[in-house]
Motif scaffolding. Structure first.
Motif, PDB file in Angstrom:
ATOM      1  N   ILE A  58      75.622  42.037  31.880  1.00 42.98           N
ATOM      2  CA  ILE A  58      75.425  42.272  33.312  1.00 42.98           C
ATOM      3  C   ILE A  58      74.751  43.619  33.530  1.00 42.98           C
ATOM      4  CG2 ILE A  58      76.603  42.629  35.508  1.00 42.98           C
ATOM      5  CD1 ILE A  58      78.656  40.588  34.623  1.00 42.98           C
ATOM      6  N   TYR A  59      75.191  44.635  32.754  1.00 45.17           N
ATOM      7  CA  TYR A  59      74.525  45.930  32.837  1.00 45.17           C
ATOM      8  C   TYR A  59      73.045  45.793  32.473  1.00 45.17           C
ATOM      9  CZ  TYR A  59      79.212  48.082  32.757  1.00 45.17           C
ATOM     10  OH  TYR A  59      80.502  48.466  33.029  1.00 45.17           O
ATOM     11  N   MET A  60      72.786  45.036  31.406  1.00 43.95           N
ATOM     12  CA  MET A  60      71.409  44.879  30.955  1.00 43.95           C
ATOM     13  C   MET A  60      70.556  44.130  31.995  1.00 43.95           C
ATOM     14  SD  MET A  60      70.960  46.360  27.986  1.00 43.95           S
ATOM     15  CE  MET A  60      71.993  47.645  28.698  1.00 43.95           C
ATOM     16  N   MET A  61      71.161  43.154  32.679  1.00 48.43           N
ATOM     17  CA  MET A  61      70.413  42.437  33.691  1.00 48.43           C
ATOM     18  C   MET A  61      70.056  43.364  34.854  1.00 48.43           C
ATOM     19  SD  MET A  61      68.889  39.719  34.603  1.00 48.43           S
ATOM     20  CE  MET A  61      69.506  38.353  33.600  1.00 48.43           C
ATOM     21  N   ASP A  62      70.961  44.253  35.238  1.00 46.73           N
ATOM     22  CA  ASP A  62      70.637  45.241  36.273  1.00 46.73           C
ATOM     23  C   ASP A  62      69.433  46.075  35.851  1.00 46.73           C
ATOM     24  OD1 ASP A  62      74.075  46.010  37.239  1.00 46.73           O
ATOM     25  OD2 ASP A  62      72.707  44.471  37.930  1.00 46.73           O
ATOM     26  N   ALA A  63      69.473  46.558  34.612  1.00 48.37           N
ATOM     27  CA  ALA A  63      68.363  47.377  34.113  1.00 48.37           C
ATOM     28  C   ALA A  63      67.082  46.567  34.026  1.00 48.37           C
ATOM     29  CB  ALA A  63      68.721  47.952  32.741  1.00 48.37           C
ATOM     30  N   ALA A  64      67.179  45.299  33.607  1.00 48.84           N
ATOM     31  CA  ALA A  64      65.995  44.452  33.474  1.00 48.84           C
ATOM     32  C   ALA A  64      65.325  44.231  34.814  1.00 48.84           C
ATOM     33  CB  ALA A  64      66.380  43.111  32.842  1.00 48.84           C
TER      34      ALA A  64
END
Length: 816
Positions: free
Chosen positions: A150-156
């Motif tokens: 989920i953190y990575m999706m925010d960054a993506a």
């Protein structure tokens, strides 16, 4: 250099040092209103400080929910005094690289006045992902992969927004490569990850030569093309993939710790991905390909591929649910400390398997994110109804009880998007637009203006919208339904067109058109033109197949007509005069459009609407009136039309309203209860200065008006520019000339749910609530569409739990 208790800029008092580096410091401070902020101090006498300043100057208009917002910035001189804005142009050359500074610019500013320090005010974050990883490791745990994804999706999402060629810079559209993506620059803010630190960001124009364009980011995360002095559209993706590997395993994906070997491994594409599943390894190797063209098409695609790879291995440390970043009850922010804390009763510690991956032996309970996903799925599953809304709200309440952080629903954006508006609608044309959204009253079919300003789009449930190209030379100013398959389109050159959707046949039917009103129910429309341009106006009656002109003498030859309204059944029209006969309304029976009756209202009209109530029809007129007259009037559309047809509010009601909000009404909305022959009228005020009031009136079956109350709280804008009721007369949405969009439940009239704040700074022209959608049209030709059920769900859940409404994301145009 700085100390706690100091006030480097007005309103900001330093509390404690958060971090210090070679080029500056970051402090926690109190800010105006008593809120907490982070102040970043950069030394502009150092090259890195000047570099970050230039990056911020070029990118400060870029806004996204997952990009760290910059609240304010200041330049300080040698004596730590704020440099006034009017001196920044003189100081600008001194902030360039040394070899670009000119003797002329140096001589124009004394040494003590030259910029020395840059201060940036930002929201206070809860820490970065590397800090979070270290804290979890100290507790013998990892960041669960569901949470990490989920953190990575925010960054993506943030990176895809930056990397897209949509940002205006020096007259052209460019994309941006962040250039320093790493766990330290992925910080937690309000339960989500936001990307910060743009000090090495680089812009890329279409077709630009990227050779020699190096990124100065952290070497451990730098893609191989940047080591060779080039930048690609997928450079940030490499860094995001390396960051994921580090946060997932606790180590950077390189076998040798020597920097020379790391560089060599990078050039050859060697990665150490031990500890990851085979599926994850395959995904990361593609994202870290030496050839940027072989990487994923977007950062979101990368994260989705990782998610799919993880879910293919449920026996390791995964489950088919995603953890909510801000909703994990274990993560609580110590007030004032900015530290993450794990409670005394943590979740079961994962057991390490033989391959050093986590194998949970205890099933995870549902998280807030799970309940939220179920609520959204419930709303979007099949045909949602108002009766089903409580079930969705119960799921959302469960999410909040599991520490899900309430969020304002995000709109879908249509129309002319952000930085394209000036290309599609020149300034003069933008001032002519009035109605870029048309809703058929019988079928609820919706049409909006497309992104080129010369097409119509029928929004679907996904991106596959039906689009109709009109081949117009001038962009669309307004669109109106005429029949089930026909619309009238007025362009910015005042040309009127009839367009048939199925055949896509376009027919020119009038010139010099000032206003249009239509009745799709009767397949008729009225239009007022300027005739031959000399001030002699003409009234046109338009059908699906014909156009006729009223006989001379019906309309005075020296008068223009600023407003026109038409009753839904197509039996009556109302045209408002200006100039010599200001406040005079021409009432036209469409059974005999060659005759008109005039009614004097003493209102300089700003808005008009026509409606049917029972067996009667009424024209409602609002605007500005003299001190002894009402600025709201009704005209009964029933033969014979005479002075007795005019209805105004009672003296007691109008005096009470006028004492509160002045005498000018800017906007109007109506709702009719077909079962009880009653209705509601909302009138939005123009306060001139201060906050405008919005009044609610009940429209009784005898044509009388009864004042009910004032709706909503104060707004920043001085004028309520648009209003709309929902289909059930239970909700009112308001728009202002600063771009605010507020949703209010009429049974709770003093609680407003902001969907857009005044930061948007574009006037709301239209509002519609129809078929489960809330639609707002702005004068920058942007159209935003929310799921109305989702908006209601969030409102009801926050009211039930006595929580404050969440604040909307920054939706300002990204350029221009």
């Amino acid at each position: 250099m700085w100390q706690a208790g100091q006030t480097p800029v007005p309103g900001y008092k330093l509390e404690r040092l958060l971090g210090k580096g070679n080029f500056g410091e970051v402090w926690q401070s109190t800010s105006p209103g008593g809120t907490k902020s982070a102040l970043k101090f950069l030394n502009l006498r150092e090259r890195h400080g000047r570099k970050e300043y230039r990056a911020i100057q070029g990118l400060k208009q870029i806004r996204h929910a997952n990009l760290m917002p910059m609240n304010a910035m200041w330049l300080l001189d040698e004596n730590q005094q704020v440099i006034p804005d009017d001196q920044l142009d003189v100081a600008q050359p001194l902030l360039e690289d040394t070899h670009r500074q000119t003797l002329l610019s140096v001589s124009r500013m004394a040494e003590e006045d030259k910029p020395k320090t840059l201060i940036i005010a930002m929201p206070l974050a809860e820490g970065n992902l590397l800090e979070l990883l270290r804290q979890r490791q100290e507790q013998g745990q990892d960041i669960p992969v569901e949470e990490l994804l989920i953190y990575m999706m925010d960054a993506a999402r943030a990176l895809d927004f930056l990397n897209s060629e949509r940002h205006e810079h020096e007259g052209q559209l460019i994309s941006v490569q962040h250039g320093d993506v790493k766990p330290e620059n992925l910080v937690l803010l309000g339960g989500s990850v936001v990307l910060c630190d743009f000090g090495v960001a680089r812009t890329m124009a279409r077709g630009a030569d990227t050779k020699g364009t190096t990124l100065g980011g952290s070497l451990a995360y730098m893609p191989p093309e940047c080591l060779a002095g080039q930048v690609s559209p997928h450079s940030d993706q490499f860094s995001l993939a390396v960051s994921y590997a580090e946060l997932r395993t606790g180590e950077l994906p390189f076998a040798d710790e020597s920097m020379a070997q790391v560089i060599e491994d990078r050039k050859k594409g060697h990665l150490n991905l031990e500890g990851l599943t085979p599926g994850e390894q395959k995904v990361l190797r593609q994202a870290c390909s030496v050839n940027p063209a072989k990487r994923f098409g977007s950062n979101v695609e990368l994260v989705e591929a990782l998610r799919n790879a993880v879910l293919e291995n449920p026996s390791r440390d995964t489950r088919a649910t995603w953890w909510l970043v801000g909703g994990v009850a274990a993560l609580l922010l110590i007030a004032g400390g900015g530290l993450l804390w794990w409670p005394d009763d943590p979740a079961p510690t994962p057991i390490k398997g033989p391959d050093n991956t986590n194998t949970n032996t205890v099933a995870q309970p549902k998280t807030g994110k799970d309940f939220y996903a179920e609520a959204i799925d419930f709303i979007h599953r099949g045909e949602m109804t108002q009766q089903q809304l409580p079930q969705a709200t119960e799921l959302y309440l469960a999410a909040l009880s599991a520490d899900f952080v309430a969020e304002v629903p995000q709109p879908r954006r249509l129309g002319v998007l952000d930085n394209d508006s000036r290309n599609v609608y020149p300034i003069d044309d933008l001032s002519r637009i009035s109605q870029l959204v048309a809703v058929h009253p019988l079928t609820s079919r919706i049409l909006v203006v497309g992104d080129n300003g010369r097409s119509l789009v029928e929004p679907g449930s996904n991106a596959a919208d039906a689009a109709f190209e009109l081949q117009l030379e001038s962009p669309i100013a307004s669109v109106h339904w005429l029949a089930e398959d026909q619309v009238l389109v007025r362009d910015c050159e005042s040309q009127l067109w009839r367009f048939e959707l199925e055949s896509q046949r376009l027919e020119a039917i009038g010139q010099g058109i000032l206003r249009v009103a239509s009745s799709p129910q009767s397949r008729l429309a009225l239009a007022v033109s300027d005739g031959d341009g000399s001030g002699k106006s003409e009234l046109l009656q338009i059908s699906a197949t014909d156009v006729t002109t009223a006989q001379p003498g019906v309309i005075d030859s020296g008068i223009m007509f600023p407003l026109i309204g038409m009753e839904a059944a197509g039996e009556w029209g109302a045209i408002v005069e200006e100039f010599e006969r200001t406040g005079t309304v021409n009432i036209v029976s469409l059974a005999n459009a060659h005759d008109a009756k005039r009614i004097a209202t003493n209102i300089e009209a700003y808005c008009i609407d026509c409606l049917r109530l029972g067996e009667d029809s009424f024209a409602i007129l609002c605007g500005e009136a003299s001190s002894d007259s009402s600025s709201l009037a009704l005209i009964r559309l029933k033969l014979p039309v005479n002075s007795e047809s005019l209805i105004t509010p009672s003296f007691t009601d109008q005096q009470g309203v006028f004492q509160r909000s002045g005498r000018t009404i800017r906007s109007l909305a109506t709702w009719v209860n077909p079962e009880h022959s009653r209705g509601l009228i909302a009138t939005g005020q123009d306060a001139g200065s201060g906050s405008p009031a919005t009044e609610l009136w009940e429209f009784l079956d005898d044509g009388k008006l009864a004042y009910l109350n004032v709706i909503g709280q104060e707004t920043q804008a001085p004028s309520t520019s648009a209003l709309a009721f929902d289909d059930h007369g239970e909700w009112l949405v308001r728009g202002t000339d600063y771009g605010e969009v507020l949703l209010t439940k009429l049974s709770n009239p003093q609680h407003d749910f902001f969907l857009v704040t005044a930061d948007y700074a574009a006037e709301v022209l239209q509002l519609k609530i129809v078929d489960g959608l809330l639609i707002a049209c702005f004068d920058d030709a942007t159209i935003m569409i929310w799921d109305f059920y989702e908006c209601q769900m969030v409102y009801e859940a926050c009211e039930t739990t006595k929580r404050p409404f969440p604040q909307p994301a920054d939706l300002r145009p990204q350029a221009g």
